[in-house]
Motif scaffolding. Structure first.
Motif, PDB file in Angstrom:
ATOM      1  N   GLU A 209       0.850  -1.193   0.000  1.00  0.00           N
ATOM      2  CA  GLU A 209       0.000   0.000   0.000  1.00  0.00           C
ATOM      3  C   GLU A 209       0.884   1.240   0.000  1.00  0.00           C
ATOM      4  O   GLU A 209       2.021   1.206   0.462  1.00  0.00           O
ATOM      5  CB  GLU A 209      -0.873   0.006   1.261  1.00  0.00           C
ATOM      6  CG  GLU A 209      -1.785  -1.197   1.372  1.00  0.00           C
ATOM      7  CD  GLU A 209      -2.810  -1.266   0.256  1.00  0.00           C
ATOM      8  OE1 GLU A 209      -3.331  -0.210  -0.129  1.00  0.00           O
ATOM      9  OE2 GLU A 209      -3.077  -2.374  -0.218  1.00  0.00           O
ATOM     10  N   PRO A 210       0.358   2.369  -0.469  1.00  0.00           N
ATOM     11  CA  PRO A 210       1.122   3.609  -0.384  1.00  0.00           C
ATOM     12  C   PRO A 210       1.428   3.932   1.084  1.00  0.00           C
ATOM     13  O   PRO A 210       0.687   3.543   1.984  1.00  0.00           O
ATOM     14  CB  PRO A 210       0.180   4.660  -0.977  1.00  0.00           C
ATOM     15  CG  PRO A 210      -0.805   3.884  -1.774  1.00  0.00           C
ATOM     16  CD  PRO A 210      -0.910   2.528  -1.145  1.00  0.00           C
ATOM     17  N   VAL A 211       2.506   4.611   1.287  1.00  0.00           N
ATOM     18  CA  VAL A 211       2.950   4.925   2.647  1.00  0.00           C
ATOM     19  C   VAL A 211       1.945   5.879   3.295  1.00  0.00           C
ATOM     20  O   VAL A 211       1.619   6.929   2.753  1.00  0.00           O
ATOM     21  CB  VAL A 211       4.364   5.557   2.615  1.00  0.00           C
ATOM     22  CG1 VAL A 211       4.794   5.978   4.003  1.00  0.00           C
ATOM     23  CG2 VAL A 211       5.345   4.577   2.011  1.00  0.00           C
TER      24      VAL A 211
ATOM     25  N   ARG B 225       8.154   8.607   6.836  1.00  0.00           N
ATOM     26  CA  ARG B 225       7.476   8.456   5.545  1.00  0.00           C
ATOM     27  C   ARG B 225       8.509   8.441   4.414  1.00  0.00           C
ATOM     28  O   ARG B 225       8.434   7.622   3.498  1.00  0.00           O
ATOM     29  CB  ARG B 225       6.458   9.575   5.349  1.00  0.00           C
ATOM     30  CG  ARG B 225       5.655   9.396   4.074  1.00  0.00           C
ATOM     31  CD  ARG B 225       4.504  10.381   3.891  1.00  0.00           C
ATOM     32  NE  ARG B 225       4.911  11.756   4.059  1.00  0.00           N
ATOM     33  CZ  ARG B 225       4.381  12.603   4.948  1.00  0.00           C
ATOM     34  NH1 ARG B 225       3.420  12.199   5.747  1.00  0.00           N
ATOM     35  NH2 ARG B 225       4.801  13.848   5.022  1.00  0.00           N
ATOM     36  N   LEU B 226       9.501   9.319   4.482  1.00  0.00           N
ATOM     37  CA  LEU B 226      10.554   9.363   3.471  1.00  0.00           C
ATOM     38  C   LEU B 226      11.355   8.071   3.456  1.00  0.00           C
ATOM     39  O   LEU B 226      11.633   7.504   2.390  1.00  0.00           O
ATOM     40  CB  LEU B 226      11.476  10.563   3.705  1.00  0.00           C
ATOM     41  CG  LEU B 226      12.645  10.710   2.733  1.00  0.00           C
ATOM     42  CD1 LEU B 226      12.133  10.919   1.316  1.00  0.00           C
ATOM     43  CD2 LEU B 226      13.528  11.868   3.152  1.00  0.00           C
ATOM     44  N   GLU B 227      11.711   7.570   4.640  1.00  0.00           N
ATOM     45  CA  GLU B 227      12.465   6.307   4.726  1.00  0.00           C
ATOM     46  C   GLU B 227      11.660   5.148   4.151  1.00  0.00           C
ATOM     47  O   GLU B 227      12.186   4.320   3.389  1.00  0.00           O
ATOM     48  CB  GLU B 227      12.850   6.025   6.176  1.00  0.00           C
ATOM     49  CG  GLU B 227      13.913   6.955   6.718  1.00  0.00           C
ATOM     50  CD  GLU B 227      14.136   6.795   8.220  1.00  0.00           C
ATOM     51  OE1 GLU B 227      13.348   6.074   8.884  1.00  0.00           O
ATOM     52  OE2 GLU B 227      15.093   7.405   8.726  1.00  0.00           O
ATOM     53  N   LEU B 228      10.386   5.068   4.519  1.00  0.00           N
ATOM     54  CA  LEU B 228       9.541   3.998   3.996  1.00  0.00           C
ATOM     55  C   LEU B 228       9.404   4.089   2.478  1.00  0.00           C
ATOM     56  O   LEU B 228       9.452   3.082   1.776  1.00  0.00           O
ATOM     57  CB  LEU B 228       8.157   4.042   4.649  1.00  0.00           C
ATOM     58  CG  LEU B 228       8.083   3.577   6.097  1.00  0.00           C
ATOM     59  CD1 LEU B 228       6.717   3.886   6.686  1.00  0.00           C
ATOM     60  CD2 LEU B 228       8.377   2.090   6.196  1.00  0.00           C
ATOM     61  N   GLN B 229       9.249   5.291   1.981  1.00  0.00           N
ATOM     62  CA  GLN B 229       9.117   5.470   0.532  1.00  0.00           C
ATOM     63  C   GLN B 229      10.402   5.065  -0.185  1.00  0.00           C
ATOM     64  O   GLN B 229      10.358   4.479  -1.274  1.00  0.00           O
ATOM     65  CB  GLN B 229       8.741   6.915   0.182  1.00  0.00           C
ATOM     66  CG  GLN B 229       8.311   7.088  -1.246  1.00  0.00           C
ATOM     67  CD  GLN B 229       7.119   6.202  -1.617  1.00  0.00           C
ATOM     68  OE1 GLN B 229       6.081   6.252  -0.965  1.00  0.00           O
ATOM     69  NE2 GLN B 229       7.275   5.374  -2.631  1.00  0.00           N
ATOM     70  N   GLN B 230      11.555   5.355   0.436  1.00  0.00           N
ATOM     71  CA  GLN B 230      12.829   4.940  -0.164  1.00  0.00           C
ATOM     72  C   GLN B 230      12.933   3.416  -0.233  1.00  0.00           C
ATOM     73  O   GLN B 230      13.412   2.861  -1.226  1.00  0.00           O
ATOM     74  CB  GLN B 230      14.000   5.525   0.624  1.00  0.00           C
ATOM     75  CG  GLN B 230      14.173   7.009   0.418  1.00  0.00           C
ATOM     76  CD  GLN B 230      15.225   7.609   1.335  1.00  0.00           C
ATOM     77  OE1 GLN B 230      15.545   7.061   2.394  1.00  0.00           O
ATOM     78  NE2 GLN B 230      15.756   8.759   0.925  1.00  0.00           N
ATOM     79  N   VAL B 231      12.461   2.732   0.804  1.00  0.00           N
ATOM     80  CA  VAL B 231      12.486   1.264   0.801  1.00  0.00           C
ATOM     81  C   VAL B 231      11.557   0.735  -0.298  1.00  0.00           C
ATOM     82  O   VAL B 231      11.921  -0.164  -1.055  1.00  0.00           O
ATOM     83  CB  VAL B 231      12.093   0.690   2.182  1.00  0.00           C
ATOM     84  CG1 VAL B 231      11.908  -0.813   2.105  1.00  0.00           C
ATOM     85  CG2 VAL B 231      13.146   1.042   3.225  1.00  0.00           C
TER      86      VAL B 231
ATOM     87  N   VAL C 133      21.497   4.529  -1.494  1.00  0.00           N
ATOM     88  CA  VAL C 133      20.628   5.665  -1.164  1.00  0.00           C
ATOM     89  C   VAL C 133      21.207   6.429   0.019  1.00  0.00           C
ATOM     90  O   VAL C 133      21.281   7.652   0.010  1.00  0.00           O
ATOM     91  CB  VAL C 133      19.185   5.184  -0.850  1.00  0.00           C
ATOM     92  CG1 VAL C 133      18.355   6.294  -0.223  1.00  0.00           C
ATOM     93  CG2 VAL C 133      18.521   4.664  -2.111  1.00  0.00           C
ATOM     94  N   LYS C 134      21.682   5.696   1.043  1.00  0.00           N
ATOM     95  CA  LYS C 134      22.241   6.343   2.238  1.00  0.00           C
ATOM     96  C   LYS C 134      23.512   7.105   1.907  1.00  0.00           C
ATOM     97  O   LYS C 134      23.716   8.207   2.370  1.00  0.00           O
ATOM     98  CB  LYS C 134      22.514   5.305   3.323  1.00  0.00           C
ATOM     99  CG  LYS C 134      21.256   4.774   3.970  1.00  0.00           C
ATOM    100  CD  LYS C 134      21.574   3.706   4.981  1.00  0.00           C
ATOM    101  CE  LYS C 134      20.289   3.100   5.527  1.00  0.00           C
ATOM    102  NZ  LYS C 134      20.540   1.977   6.404  1.00  0.00           N
TER     103      LYS C 134
END
Length: 169
Positions: A87-89, A97-103, A160-161
């Protein structure tokens, strides 16, 4: 005349039968034509496996049937994969939220065979055995794909990091 030459010469004798059988299998003219073309391509590529003197029609129909079954299985896995997409974050903390979206973005970069095991286990909370059954693969294959997927995800996330660190510095 060798087996390959005989095969190529006689293939045209069976195209009409192959078309009829493909139409029965697919129930769609365009899909049937694609299946016939794929069958003929595979038959020519595997010409050395056909034994001159054996029933070419049976051999061609077996190739078509196996091709159709493989295509259906592949299609089913893709359709199942669409249902399994995360599902969308929905997170209120902007950093989280940014970290989850990056994953999730990193997951999208993985090949389907490596992404789906991770999604099933981590996001859909399935057991390894249930996830392997869902993907219709042996448990050992599932473990292998999951391990490769996790490793690839780690590499992407480390990239990414390090990019984020360069931007901060």
């Amino acid at each position: 005349m060798d087996g390959r030459e005989e095969l190529e010469r006689r293939l045209t004798d069976y195209v009409t039968s192959l078309r009829r059988y493909a139409l029965v299998l697919t129930r769609d003219r365009d899909a049937a034509e694609d299946l016939v073309q794929e069958t003929l391509t595979k038959a020519i590529a595997a010409a050395e496996s056909w034994q001159p003197g054996s029933d070419m029609r049976v051999w061609l129909f077996r190739i078509m049937h196996n091709t159709h079954v493989s295509d259906r299985r592949r299609h089913r896995v893709r359709e199942d994969a669409k249902l399994l997409l995360p599902e969308p974050v929905q997170e209120s903390d902007p950093t989280r939220r940014l970290e989850l979206q990056q994953v999730l973005d990193a997951l999208d970069q993985l090949p389907e065979a490596h992404r789906l095991p991770i999604v099933l286990v981590a996001l859909k909370e399935m057991s390894y055995a249930d996830a392997a059954r869902t993907l219709d693969v042996p448990l050992g294959t599932f473990y292998s794909r999951l391990g490769r997927g996790r490793e690839a995800l780690r590499k992407i996330m480390n990239g990414v990091k390090s990019t984020k660190l360069k931007l901060v510095v």
